[in-house]
Design an enzyme around this catalytic site. Structure first.
Site, mmCIF file in Angstrom:
data_model
loop_
_atom_site.group_PDB
_atom_site.id
_atom_site.type_symbol
_atom_site.label_atom_id
_atom_site.label_comp_id
_atom_site.label_asym_id
_atom_site.label_seq_id
_atom_site.Cartn_x
_atom_site.Cartn_y
_atom_site.Cartn_z
ATOM 1 C CG ASP A 1 58.535 32.521 94.698
ATOM 2 O OD1 ASP A 1 57.727 31.599 94.893
ATOM 3 O OD2 ASP A 1 59.257 32.603 93.688
ATOM 4 C CG HIS B 1 55.294 35.004 88.478
ATOM 5 N ND1 HIS B 1 56.343 35.865 88.711
ATOM 6 C CD2 HIS B 1 55.746 33.759 88.802
ATOM 7 C CE1 HIS B 1 57.390 35.174 89.156
ATOM 8 N NE2 HIS B 1 57.049 33.897 89.224
ATOM 9 C CG ASP C 1 60.423 29.166 94.390
ATOM 10 O OD1 ASP C 1 60.472 30.007 95.312
ATOM 11 O OD2 ASP C 1 59.785 29.371 93.338
ATOM 12 C CG HIS D 1 60.830 32.492 90.328
ATOM 13 N ND1 HIS D 1 60.493 31.341 91.003
ATOM 14 C CD2 HIS D 1 61.636 32.122 89.307
ATOM 15 C CE1 HIS D 1 61.067 30.301 90.404
ATOM 16 N NE2 HIS D 1 61.768 30.745 89.382
#
Length: 308
Positions: free
Chosen positions: A164, A127, A245, A166
């Protein structure tokens, strides 16, 4: 196969509060599960060096570096960057170790000292935007390593695979206009960081999926979208943003992957790497917040990397 594990105790010293899911216990859970799975002794354990600022500056602006160097004010435990991300007095060193692990692993793989590597480091990275840290992330470890491979080691094409849950918005921003880099990912949408998906292109195969998506759908997505793009691109090295995740036991999202899905994806990436990249892979830990599921998933990932 010689698979190295890069880590460092400094990565345990960064923490953002007892409540925070991105915690030092994540690395401890991984270490425990590698031992429990009886594969710890089969891996080449290496200490993560600190990245030098020249390597960081290939991907991050002076502003991003200055923020990462911020310290809590006297009497405070943390220096807040955003609502999700804070620094303590050890965070900058930990971030340099995390990025340094990725760079050192890149050098070792390119030099043929090891076949591939997993960087068990934190803070995570995908991120982190070129201009500012974000979303638990300080420096974008995979992006720093990819730029090192391209700009310092002379590779012409690298791929970044991000599984991931996200969206790796920082990685996408870093390489959006760089034809030397192919990014392939899936991510739950809508979900943090709430970016609007961009169209798929030959160099960007970032595919949004809804909550509830399970492994069979992800495997089909990989076969139908990732693999054709990777074959066409013929990367000379592959980097993995290895977030776990999307596991069905992880409460920070709502997907339904299990350990076997991570092993399968890793095997597909390894096949591409063997065909075009002399097997060269560097994987860096991103998310994964259910400690048991994280540790088990990393074991599946590393076993696939090491072919054990």
């Amino acid at each position: 196969m010689t698979t190295a594990i890069y880590s460092h105790p400094d990565c345990l010293r960064h923490e953002m509060g007892e409540w925070h899911p991105e915690c030092p216990a994540r690395l401890q859970a991984i270490a425990d599960q590698l031992i429990n799975a009886h594969i710890d002794d089969l891996l080449d354990h290496r200490e993560a060096p600190m990245a030098d600022l020249d390597a960081i500056a290939r991907n991050h602006t002076p502003n991003a570096i200055a923020i990462a160097q911020s310290q809590p004010h006297e009497g405070d435990d943390y220096y807040p960057i955003d609502g999700d991300t804070s620094l303590n007095r050890h965070s900058y060193t930990a971030a340099l170790r995390a990025a340094g692990a990725a760079v050192a692993a890149t050098d070792a793989v390119i030099d043929g000292a090891i076949d591939n590597a997993f960087c068990a480091v934190r803070p995570p990275g995908h991120h982190a935007r070129p201009s500012v840290p974000m979303g638990f992330c300080v420096f974008n470890n995979v992006a720093v390593a990819a730029r090192h491979a391209l700009d310092a080691r002379g590779l012409q094409r690298v791929a970044i695979v991000d599984f991931d849950v996200h969206h790796g918005n920082g990685t996408e921003e870093a390489f959006r206009d760089d034809p030397r880099v192919l990014m392939a990912s899936f991510f739950q949408h809508p979900l943090y960081p709430y970016t609007d998906p961009l169209p798929v292109t030959p160099n960007r195969v970032n595919v949004p999926v809804p909550a509830g998506t399970k492994g069979d759908v992800v495997r089909q997505l990989v076969q139908d979208q990732w693999l054709p793009a990777l074959h066409a691109f013929r990367p000379q090295m592959i980097f993995i943003s290895a977030g776990f995740d999307a596991h069905r036991e992880d409460d920070l999202a709502g997907m339904g992957l299990v350990e076997a899905d991570y092993a399968w994806m890793t095997q597909q990436v390894m096949d591409i790497a063997r065909r075009y990249a002399q097997g060269r892979i560097v994987s860096c830990l991103e998310g994964g917040y259910n400690l048991s599921a994280l540790g088990r998933s990393v074991v599946a990932h590393v076993k696939a990397l090491a072919e054990i």
